[in-house]
Design an enzyme around this catalytic site. Structure first.
Site, PDB file in Angstrom:
ATOM      1  N   HIS A  22      -5.829  11.851  12.751  1.00  0.00           N
ATOM      2  CA  HIS A  22      -5.080  10.656  13.167  1.00  0.00           C
ATOM      3  C   HIS A  22      -4.742  10.805  14.646  1.00  0.00           C
ATOM      4  CE1 HIS A  22      -4.274   9.316   8.979  1.00  0.00           C
ATOM      5  NE2 HIS A  22      -4.216  10.616   8.709  1.00  0.00           N
ATOM      6  N   ARG A 111      -1.615  -1.021  16.729  1.00  0.00           N
ATOM      7  CA  ARG A 111      -0.297  -1.676  16.828  1.00  0.00           C
ATOM      8  C   ARG A 111      -0.402  -2.734  17.923  1.00  0.00           C
ATOM      9  NH1 ARG A 111       2.576   2.608  18.915  1.00  0.00           N
ATOM     10  NH2 ARG A 111       0.797   3.970  18.576  1.00  0.00           N
ATOM     11  N   ASP A 147      -2.126   0.969   7.650  1.00  0.00           N
ATOM     12  CA  ASP A 147      -0.957   1.687   7.138  1.00  0.00           C
ATOM     13  C   ASP A 147      -0.438   0.861   5.966  1.00  0.00           C
ATOM     14  OD1 ASP A 147       1.590   2.558   6.579  1.00  0.00           O
ATOM     15  OD2 ASP A 147       2.151   2.879   8.671  1.00  0.00           O
ATOM     16  N   GLU A 210      -2.321  12.124  -2.412  1.00  0.00           N
ATOM     17  CA  GLU A 210      -1.581  13.055  -1.537  1.00  0.00           C
ATOM     18  C   GLU A 210      -0.229  13.357  -2.193  1.00  0.00           C
ATOM     19  OE1 GLU A 210      -0.977  11.617   2.452  1.00  0.00           O
ATOM     20  OE2 GLU A 210      -0.687  13.625   3.256  1.00  0.00           O
TER      21      GLU A 210
HETATM   22  C1  6MZ Z   1       0.455  13.866   6.651  1.00  0.00           C
HETATM   23  N1  6MZ Z   1      -0.465  13.040   5.936  1.00  0.00           N
HETATM   24  C2  6MZ Z   1      -0.641  11.707   6.159  1.00  0.00           C
HETATM   25  N2  6MZ Z   1      -0.747  10.891   5.086  1.00  0.00           N
HETATM   26  C3  6MZ Z   1      -0.880   9.556   5.250  1.00  0.00           C
HETATM   27  N3  6MZ Z   1      -0.939   8.957   6.448  1.00  0.00           N
HETATM   28  C4  6MZ Z   1      -0.854   9.734   7.540  1.00  0.00           C
HETATM   29  C5  6MZ Z   1      -0.732  11.137   7.449  1.00  0.00           C
HETATM   30  N4  6MZ Z   1      -0.727  11.636   8.700  1.00  0.00           N
HETATM   31  C6  6MZ Z   1      -0.807  10.573   9.531  1.00  0.00           C
HETATM   32  N5  6MZ Z   1      -0.869   9.420   8.842  1.00  0.00           N
HETATM   33  C7  6MZ Z   1      -0.931   8.047   9.348  1.00  0.00           C
HETATM   34  O1  6MZ Z   1      -1.358   8.069  10.696  1.00  0.00           O
HETATM   35  C8  6MZ Z   1      -0.353   7.513  11.563  1.00  0.00           C
HETATM   36  C9  6MZ Z   1      -0.325   8.279  12.859  1.00  0.00           C
HETATM   37  O2  6MZ Z   1      -1.531   8.107  13.575  1.00  0.00           O
HETATM   38  P1  6MZ Z   1      -1.982   6.698  14.212  1.00  0.00           P
HETATM   39  O3  6MZ Z   1      -0.740   5.998  14.720  1.00  0.00           O
HETATM   40  O4  6MZ Z   1      -2.642   5.907  13.130  1.00  0.00           O
HETATM   41  O5  6MZ Z   1      -2.897   7.074  15.320  1.00  0.00           O
HETATM   42  C10 6MZ Z   1       0.941   7.634  10.748  1.00  0.00           C
HETATM   43  O6  6MZ Z   1       1.893   6.682  11.154  1.00  0.00           O
HETATM   44  C11 6MZ Z   1       0.455   7.417   9.319  1.00  0.00           C
HETATM   45  O7  6MZ Z   1       0.330   6.039   9.020  1.00  0.00           O
END
Ligand code: 6MZ
Length: 422
Positions: A22, A111, A147, A210
């Site tokens: 991410h 966003r 999300d 998860e």
């Molecule tokens: C720990 N495990 C996880 N499980 C689920 N979603 C996760 C995550 N880790 C990250 N994100 C998702 O990725 C976003 C941040 O990166 P971006 O803003 O998208 O680049 C988080 O806000 C969440 O929606």
């Protein structure tokens, strides 16, 4: 185990593919500092608590998944302009490249910047393009994330944008990820959108199990995404039902596994108890990934080392995991062939390091082989002491035993080069 097997430098130099990263979770302390310097205190008060939050996350592993989601909210305050998103993306790409990640699938949740999701995504794509122009040695693809806590309408806009960019920028935008806090929504509400992605011929990966929710996990597996993220509570050892693991095996969906993330978020009790072991034993395809290398203070090399050390595996097997993960990427077939060649070049230059206990030059088993063949035949050739040899019917035998290579007709030997699991 010879000392080369445990050498972090070799894992660092090994070519790797990252399939679950991410963007905003991958920001290093250096990037955070850079982005904080762009801010003034009145713009973003919480940001100044970030460093404390990161310190707590890495020192104290007693965090919940919910607390991790709070950290993302704070990070998002740092990446709220075209400039900051661009800087963040360039930095993340270069950092992965510096540890010899040669293929990166970055995912991010658009966003609105000045009211527009496009502005956000264009900043990310511009950063990817500029890294390519600068010849940063890494192939980068992008997945847009929805999300699931943000609702259907927002998700629909992101899906439409993914489909549009999947046409105009199909060299970069390859598909969609479904992420966010599983507790926040019912995944099936989003299924019509996920079908749209599939119908458009784009790739789909979904965070699955998860946290425990068997009904949801089953619904996702039946949807047959191209990959799933985590799959933690599919594992019977983590109270998942054996029904789910059989369904996963049947669907043959590759799983993106993120060990440190799961341990820090306490969805697995320890590395030793991580579902990697169960999935490996069941022959479920997987790729080792970081999830959020910044938030969890890790790297892809570190994740491979954790698997290697926790389960006492030799380098040759770790290398085969890296090679096999290419099959699960969303790269084109031509790109996969190119990448495999680069991987194989590294293998040729590192044959000494990759020697297994029997001194047999090996690959776990040939790519393209139906893995169901392997367990049956492995049993037949089990060698007491923890090493086994797999025979597969194939074109030629190419066995290098103690340095001698022989061709023995239509049989091929591939040693499984791991120790007996405890
Ligand atoms: C720990 N495990 C996880 N499980 C689920 N979603 C996760 C995550 N880790 C990250 N994100 C998702 O990725 C976003 C941040 O990166 P971006 O803003 O998208 O680049 C988080 O806000 C969440 O929606």
């Amino acid at each position: 185990m010879d000392d080369k097997m445990d050498d972090p430098q070799i894992i660092f130099s090994m070519p790797k593919a990252e399939l679950h990263a991410h963007l905003n979770g991958s920001l290093s302390q250096t990037t955070i500092k850079k982005l904080m310097d762009l801010k003034t205190s009145h713009q973003c008060e919480d940001v100044f608590q970030l460093q404390t939050m990161f310190a707590t996350l890495s020192e104290d592993h007693n965090k919940t998944l919910d607390e991790c989601f709070q950290v993302f909210k704070v990070i998002h305050q740092l990446t709220d302009s075209e400039q900051s998103i661009y800087i963040a993306t360039v930095d993340v790409i270069k950092e992965f490249s510096e540890e010899n990640v040669l293929y990166l699938e970055l995912r991010t949740t658009p966003r609105a910047i000045d009211g527009s999701f496009e502005t956000y995504v264009n900043a990310v794509i511009r950063a990817i393009d500029d890294c390519r122009k600068e010849n940063v040695p890494i192939l980068v693809k992008l997945l847009l994330s929805i999300d699931r806590s943000k609702g259907f309408d927002t998700a629909k806009k992101i899906v439409d944008l993914t489909i549009s960019l999947g046409h105009t920028r199909n060299d970069v935008v390859v598909g969609l990820d479904v992420s966010g806090n599983m507790a926040d929504s019912d995944i099936t509400d989003y299924f019509p959108l996920l079908f749209k992605i599939k119908d458009a011929g784009l790739k789909l990966t979904v965070h699955t199990a998860e946290v425990r929710n068997d009904a949801e996990a089953e619904a996702i597996l039946r949807l047959k995404p191209d990959r799933i993220g985590h799959g933690t509570f599919i594992s019977p050892s983590l109270t998942g039902s054996s029904h789910l693991i059989h369904l996963l095996k049947e669907t043959n969906i590759p799983v993106e596994l993120c060990l440190t993330s799961n341990k820090v978020c306490q969805t697995v009790p320890s590395f030793k108890d991580h579902h990697w072991k169960i999935f490996f034993d069941h022959g479920i395809p997987f790729s080792i990934c970081t999830d959020d290398k910044g938030v969890f203070s890790t790297s892809l090399s570190q994740e491979y080392l954790i698997v290697m050390r926790t389960f006492n595996l030799p380098l040759s097997l770790i290398w085969s995991f890296s090679l096999r993960s290419l099959d699960y990427t969303f790269a084109t077939e031509t790109e996969k062939i190119y990448l495999s060649k680069v991987w194989e070049e590294w293998e040729q230059n590192n044959t000494d390091n990759l020697q297994c206990h029997l001194s047999v030059k090996s690959r776990l088993f040939p790519r393209g082989l139906h893995r169901d063949l392997v367990p049956k035949l492995a049993v037949a050739l089990w060698i007491p002491g923890g090493t086994s040899v797999v025979i597969v019917l194939h074109q030629f035998l190419k066995l290098t035993l103690s340095g001698t290579s022989r061709t023995l007709g239509a049989v091929e030997f591939y040693p499984i080069v791991y120790h007996t699991m405890p």
